[in-house]
Design a protein around this motif. Structure first.
Motif, PDB file in Angstrom:
ATOM      1  N   GLY A 370       0.807  -1.212   0.000  1.00 25.37           N
ATOM      2  CA  GLY A 370       0.000   0.000   0.000  1.00 25.37           C
ATOM      3  C   GLY A 370       0.839   1.260   0.000  1.00 25.37           C
ATOM      4  O   GLY A 370       1.968   1.286   0.505  1.00 25.37           O
ATOM      5  N   SER A 371       0.262   2.338  -0.564  1.00 28.61           N
ATOM      6  CA  SER A 371       0.920   3.647  -0.582  1.00 28.61           C
ATOM      7  C   SER A 371      -0.142   4.718  -0.356  1.00 28.61           C
ATOM      8  O   SER A 371      -1.227   4.667  -0.947  1.00 28.61           O
ATOM      9  N   ILE A 372       0.150   5.695   0.494  1.00 27.91           N
ATOM     10  CA  ILE A 372      -0.828   6.738   0.779  1.00 27.91           C
ATOM     11  C   ILE A 372      -0.924   7.723  -0.374  1.00 27.91           C
ATOM     12  O   ILE A 372       0.074   8.077  -1.003  1.00 27.91           O
ATOM     13  N   GLU A 373      -2.151   8.158  -0.638  1.00 28.16           N
ATOM     14  CA  GLU A 373      -2.421   9.135  -1.695  1.00 28.16           C
ATOM     15  C   GLU A 373      -3.600   9.996  -1.276  1.00 28.16           C
ATOM     16  O   GLU A 373      -4.478   9.539  -0.535  1.00 28.16           O
ATOM     17  N   GLU A 374      -3.621  11.243  -1.724  1.00 27.46           N
ATOM     18  CA  GLU A 374      -4.796  12.076  -1.499  1.00 27.46           C
ATOM     19  C   GLU A 374      -6.013  11.406  -2.124  1.00 27.46           C
ATOM     20  O   GLU A 374      -5.941  10.874  -3.243  1.00 27.46           O
ATOM     21  N   HIS A 375      -7.145  11.457  -1.430  1.00 25.39           N
ATOM     22  CA  HIS A 375      -8.343  10.786  -1.926  1.00 25.39           C
ATOM     23  C   HIS A 375      -8.788  11.336  -3.282  1.00 25.39           C
ATOM     24  O   HIS A 375      -9.182  10.565  -4.163  1.00 25.39           O
ATOM     25  N   GLU A 376      -8.732  12.635  -3.446  1.00 29.57           N
ATOM     26  CA  GLU A 376      -9.177  13.217  -4.712  1.00 29.57           C
ATOM     27  C   GLU A 376      -8.342  12.721  -5.884  1.00 29.57           C
ATOM     28  O   GLU A 376      -8.857  12.488  -6.972  1.00 29.57           O
ATOM     29  N   ILE A 377      -7.048  12.542  -5.660  1.00 28.57           N
ATOM     30  CA  ILE A 377      -6.175  12.006  -6.715  1.00 28.57           C
ATOM     31  C   ILE A 377      -6.496  10.539  -6.949  1.00 28.57           C
ATOM     32  O   ILE A 377      -6.604  10.080  -8.094  1.00 28.57           O
ATOM     33  N   ALA A 378      -6.639   9.783  -5.857  1.00 25.19           N
ATOM     34  CA  ALA A 378      -6.956   8.362  -5.985  1.00 25.19           C
ATOM     35  C   ALA A 378      -8.273   8.153  -6.718  1.00 25.19           C
ATOM     36  O   ALA A 378      -8.398   7.259  -7.570  1.00 25.19           O
ATOM     37  N   LYS A 379      -9.246   8.986  -6.405  1.00 24.21           N
ATOM     38  CA  LYS A 379     -10.553   8.881  -7.054  1.00 24.21           C
ATOM     39  C   LYS A 379     -10.451   9.208  -8.541  1.00 24.21           C
ATOM     40  O   LYS A 379     -11.007   8.499  -9.399  1.00 24.21           O
ATOM     41  N   LYS A 380      -9.731  10.266  -8.874  1.00 19.56           N
ATOM     42  CA  LYS A 380      -9.570  10.683 -10.267  1.00 19.56           C
ATOM     43  C   LYS A 380      -8.852   9.617 -11.086  1.00 19.56           C
ATOM     44  O   LYS A 380      -9.190   9.376 -12.252  1.00 19.56           O
ATOM     45  N   GLU A 381      -7.867   8.943 -10.472  1.00 17.63           N
ATOM     46  CA  GLU A 381      -7.070   7.954 -11.187  1.00 17.63           C
ATOM     47  C   GLU A 381      -7.599   6.530 -11.030  1.00 17.63           C
ATOM     48  O   GLU A 381      -6.979   5.576 -11.490  1.00 17.63           O
ATOM     49  N   ASN A 382      -8.759   6.388 -10.355  1.00 18.55           N
ATOM     50  CA  ASN A 382      -9.446   5.100 -10.249  1.00 18.55           C
ATOM     51  C   ASN A 382      -8.635   4.061  -9.472  1.00 18.55           C
ATOM     52  O   ASN A 382      -8.683   2.864  -9.766  1.00 18.55           O
ATOM     53  N   LEU A 383      -7.902   4.507  -8.454  1.00 20.31           N
ATOM     54  CA  LEU A 383      -7.024   3.624  -7.692  1.00 20.31           C
ATOM     55  C   LEU A 383      -7.805   2.868  -6.625  1.00 20.31           C
ATOM     56  O   LEU A 383      -8.737   3.390  -6.029  1.00 20.31           O
ATOM     57  N   VAL A 384      -7.381   1.649  -6.361  1.00 20.81           N
ATOM     58  CA  VAL A 384      -8.102   0.753  -5.455  1.00 20.81           C
ATOM     59  C   VAL A 384      -7.502   0.783  -4.053  1.00 20.81           C
ATOM     60  O   VAL A 384      -6.300   0.551  -3.889  1.00 20.81           O
ATOM     61  N   PRO A 385      -8.294   1.058  -3.022  1.00 20.90           N
ATOM     62  CA  PRO A 385      -7.791   0.952  -1.646  1.00 20.90           C
ATOM     63  C   PRO A 385      -7.363  -0.484  -1.339  1.00 20.90           C
ATOM     64  O   PRO A 385      -8.063  -1.441  -1.678  1.00 20.90           O
ATOM     65  N   ILE A 386      -6.227  -0.626  -0.684  1.00 17.80           N
ATOM     66  CA  ILE A 386      -5.679  -1.967  -0.481  1.00 17.80           C
ATOM     67  C   ILE A 386      -6.560  -2.809   0.441  1.00 17.80           C
ATOM     68  O   ILE A 386      -6.553  -4.043   0.360  1.00 17.80           O
ATOM     69  N   GLY A 387      -7.351  -2.169   1.291  1.00 17.69           N
ATOM     70  CA  GLY A 387      -8.213  -2.926   2.183  1.00 17.69           C
ATOM     71  C   GLY A 387      -9.326  -3.685   1.477  1.00 17.69           C
ATOM     72  O   GLY A 387      -9.973  -4.541   2.085  1.00 17.69           O
ATOM     73  N   LEU A 388      -9.567  -3.378   0.208  1.00 23.82           N
ATOM     74  CA  LEU A 388     -10.575  -4.111  -0.575  1.00 23.82           C
ATOM     75  C   LEU A 388     -10.000  -5.370  -1.220  1.00 23.82           C
ATOM     76  O   LEU A 388     -10.748  -6.204  -1.735  1.00 23.82           O
ATOM     77  N   ILE A 389      -8.687  -5.494  -1.210  1.00 23.82           N
ATOM     78  CA  ILE A 389      -8.016  -6.611  -1.870  1.00 23.82           C
ATOM     79  C   ILE A 389      -7.958  -7.815  -0.936  1.00 23.82           C
ATOM     80  O   ILE A 389      -7.614  -7.690   0.244  1.00 23.82           O
ATOM     81  N   ASP A 390      -8.284  -8.984  -1.456  1.00 26.56           N
ATOM     82  CA  ASP A 390      -8.125 -10.221  -0.680  1.00 26.56           C
ATOM     83  C   ASP A 390      -7.866 -11.383  -1.624  1.00 26.56           C
ATOM     84  O   ASP A 390      -7.639 -11.191  -2.832  1.00 26.56           O
ATOM     85  N   GLU A 391      -7.902 -12.599  -1.069  1.00 31.78           N
ATOM     86  CA  GLU A 391      -7.576 -13.791  -1.865  1.00 31.78           C
ATOM     87  C   GLU A 391      -8.589 -14.073  -2.967  1.00 31.78           C
ATOM     88  O   GLU A 391      -8.313 -14.889  -3.872  1.00 31.78           O
ATOM     89  N   ASN A 392      -9.753 -13.443  -2.917  1.00 35.29           N
ATOM     90  CA  ASN A 392     -10.753 -13.630  -3.963  1.00 35.29           C
ATOM     91  C   ASN A 392     -10.608 -12.634  -5.117  1.00 35.29           C
ATOM     92  O   ASN A 392     -11.354 -12.694  -6.091  1.00 35.29           O
ATOM     93  N   THR A 393      -9.662 -11.710  -5.009  1.00 28.25           N
ATOM     94  CA  THR A 393      -9.475 -10.696  -6.039  1.00 28.25           C
ATOM     95  C   THR A 393      -8.763 -11.304  -7.239  1.00 28.25           C
ATOM     96  O   THR A 393      -7.679 -11.875  -7.115  1.00 28.25           O
ATOM     97  N   LYS A 394      -9.380 -11.163  -8.409  1.00 24.68           N
ATOM     98  CA  LYS A 394      -8.849 -11.748  -9.638  1.00 24.68           C
ATOM     99  C   LYS A 394      -8.215 -10.672 -10.511  1.00 24.68           C
ATOM    100  O   LYS A 394      -8.783  -9.591 -10.699  1.00 24.68           O
ATOM    101  N   VAL A 395      -7.026 -10.964 -11.040  1.00 27.04           N
ATOM    102  CA  VAL A 395      -6.336 -10.051 -11.955  1.00 27.04           C
ATOM    103  C   VAL A 395      -6.917 -10.218 -13.358  1.00 27.04           C
ATOM    104  O   VAL A 395      -6.990 -11.334 -13.884  1.00 27.04           O
ATOM    105  N   LEU A 396      -7.329  -9.111 -13.987  1.00 27.35           N
ATOM    106  CA  LEU A 396      -7.954  -9.160 -15.316  1.00 27.35           C
ATOM    107  C   LEU A 396      -6.984  -8.871 -16.449  1.00 27.35           C
ATOM    108  O   LEU A 396      -7.231  -9.251 -17.590  1.00 27.35           O
ATOM    109  N   LYS A 397      -5.891  -8.189 -16.134  1.00 26.75           N
ATOM    110  CA  LYS A 397      -4.884  -7.882 -17.153  1.00 26.75           C
ATOM    111  C   LYS A 397      -3.513  -7.869 -16.506  1.00 26.75           C
ATOM    112  O   LYS A 397      -3.398  -7.704 -15.298  1.00 26.75           O
ATOM    113  N   ASP A 398      -2.476  -8.079 -17.322  1.00 28.68           N
ATOM    114  CA  ASP A 398      -1.121  -8.088 -16.782  1.00 28.68           C
ATOM    115  C   ASP A 398      -0.800  -6.743 -16.124  1.00 28.68           C
ATOM    116  O   ASP A 398      -1.150  -5.672 -16.643  1.00 28.68           O
ATOM    117  N   ILE A 399      -0.128  -6.810 -14.969  1.00 27.82           N
ATOM    118  CA  ILE A 399       0.236  -5.619 -14.212  1.00 27.82           C
ATOM    119  C   ILE A 399       1.724  -5.702 -13.880  1.00 27.82           C
ATOM    120  O   ILE A 399       2.204  -6.733 -13.401  1.00 27.82           O
TER     121      ILE A 399
END
Length: 430
Positions: A370-399
């Motif tokens: 995780g990395s801290i970011e201003e919420h307005e920037i995170a929202k504009k750039e469509n970034l995902v809060p790390i607390g939503l990520i778990d073992e059920n999260t599926k990768v849809l494209k190479d990262i």
């Protein structure tokens, strides 16, 4: 503190002690259980853990006789035990908010989904909720705080955790009329973005920590989450993505944390950051526009100014949580809460190259940090809060390693309480 002690003794003498349910009997939960057994007027009446033996051991290690403890997953049995002044342990966390006589629920699990569900249950059942779970608070704290206010109960972070310790300094400085410029915390060691449960395993064993927890400390995710909680409680933001994370001692902080045009590193004031070299402490930098106050601060050996440091050289984690329990149950006051709304987010970054079709894991794992970011920037750039990520999260494209993860790159488990709360938070708060 003397008024707290006297009030708690009075409650104990009146046989009206504060009864608390503690969920999670790991290092933090076990420490809290032990500490509470030494405080008159406050009782760790119900201890819950997925492995019920750990919950039982938390009470036994504090000197509670086994004859005074019942082990049950029956709400009826637990209520009966608590009415008789006994202790109870269970493996079902939903009993924490439902048990009769419990006034406050403490979440000591550190699991985002558990924190979301437990908070919702506590609020629905009119119990105060104390969050040692900054992992959940950083994602959905603002909406939980709003719901708790509407229900007439307290939603709060804890004294002893770094956000709570910073908030004490902040309330002190603002209450005295000073202008706060910077808030922050110390970090024990340089960030290692590649840390994972395997690389920290032996150290985790030595420190009696879960490897995932220690990895989250070392890869910086925990620091970012704590700073996010500080931001949402004060309105302060990171000066740069991820924070500066400078190395310094206390004496040099005011030289570093000033504006670039003043010879420092900052683009702006009212920021949150972390520093290597002052752990386990927390700090605050303040100033004043009154010449007479500058003279008095210099006389008081606070330095030459114009900026000054307040520093607390320790934080006792869950051992201080009884202070927060007392404030919530007796004074209806939060130690720290996301009163300013969604100011910052701890967003998700790929820890290694990720391939489409694979699954991610969780905080302190092998795939993300995780990395801290201003919420307005995170929202504009469509970034995902790390607390939503778990073992059920599926990768849809190479990262690529080091790439910020956006919502379109992954498929989240939308059935989770924390996901639903986050969506509600976005609709109601922003």
């Amino acid at each position: 503190m003397s008024s707290m002690n006297k009030r708690l003794i009075k409650l104990a003498n009146e046989k009206n002690s504060i009864k608390v349910a503690i969920v999670g009997a790991g290092k933090m939960g076990k420490g809290l259980v032990n500490q509470m057994t030494r405080i008159k007027g406050m009782v760790p009446a119900l201890v819950i853990n997925r492995n019920v033996k750990k919950a039982l051991y938390a009470l036994l290690s504090a000197g509670i006789r086994e004859d005074d403890i019942i082990v049950s997953n029956s709400l009826k049995d637990i209520n009966f035990a608590l009415e008789r002044g006994k202790y109870a342990v269970s493996e079902y966390m939903d009993l924490a908010a439902k048990a009769y006589g419990i006034q406050a629920v403490v979440d000591a699990t550190g699991v985002p989904e558990v924190g979301a569900k437990l908070s919702l249950d506590a609020i629905e059942n009119k119990k105060h909720i104390i969050m040692l779970n900054v992992e959940a608070d950083s994602v959905v704290g603002p909406i939980l705080y709003k719901q708790a206010q509407e229900a007439g109960v307290i939603y709060t972070g804890t004294a002893g955790d770094e956000p709570g310790a910073v908030m004490e300094l902040y309330d002190f400085a603002v209450g005295l009329g000073f202008e706060v410029l910077v808030i922050g915390k110390g970090k024990n060691n340089p960030i290692d973005l590649d840390a994972n449960p395997d690389t920290v395993y032996e150290e985790a064993l030595r420190k009696d920590l879960k490897p995932h927890m220690l990895a989250a400390f070392i890869d910086g995710t925990n620091t970012m989450i704590e700073m996010t909680c500080m931001a949402n409680a004060t309105g302060f933001v990171p000066d740069v993505s991820g924070g500066h994370g400078v190395e310094s001692n206390i004496d040099n902080l005011t030289n570093i944390f000033k504006l670039k045009e003043e010879g420092g590193i900052l683009n702006k004031y009212k920021i949150v950051d972390y520093v290597r070299g002052i752990a386990p402490g927390v700090f605050l930098i303040f100033t004043t526009n009154l010449e007479e106050i500058h003279k008095q601060l210099e006389y008081l050996n606070m330095g030459p100014g114009p900026n000054y440091v307040l520093y607390r050289p320790y934080h006792l984690t869950s051992l201080e949580t009884p202070n927060t329990i007392y404030e919530a149950c007796v004074n209806n006051r939060a130690t720290i809460a996301p009163t300013e709304g969604v100011i910052a987010d701890t967003v998700t970054v790929a820890k290694r190259d990720l391939k489409a079709g694979e699954r991610l894991d969780r905080i302190g794992g092998y795939t993300v940090y995780g990395s801290i970011e201003e919420h307005e920037i995170a929202k504009k750039e469509n970034l995902v809060p790390i607390g939503l990520i778990d073992e059920n999260t599926k990768v849809l494209k190479d990262i690529k390693k080091g790439e910020f993860i956006t919502y379109d790159m992954i498929e989240l488990d939308t059935s989770k309480s924390i996901y639903k709360l986050r969506k509600l938070q976005e609709e109601q708060i922003g």
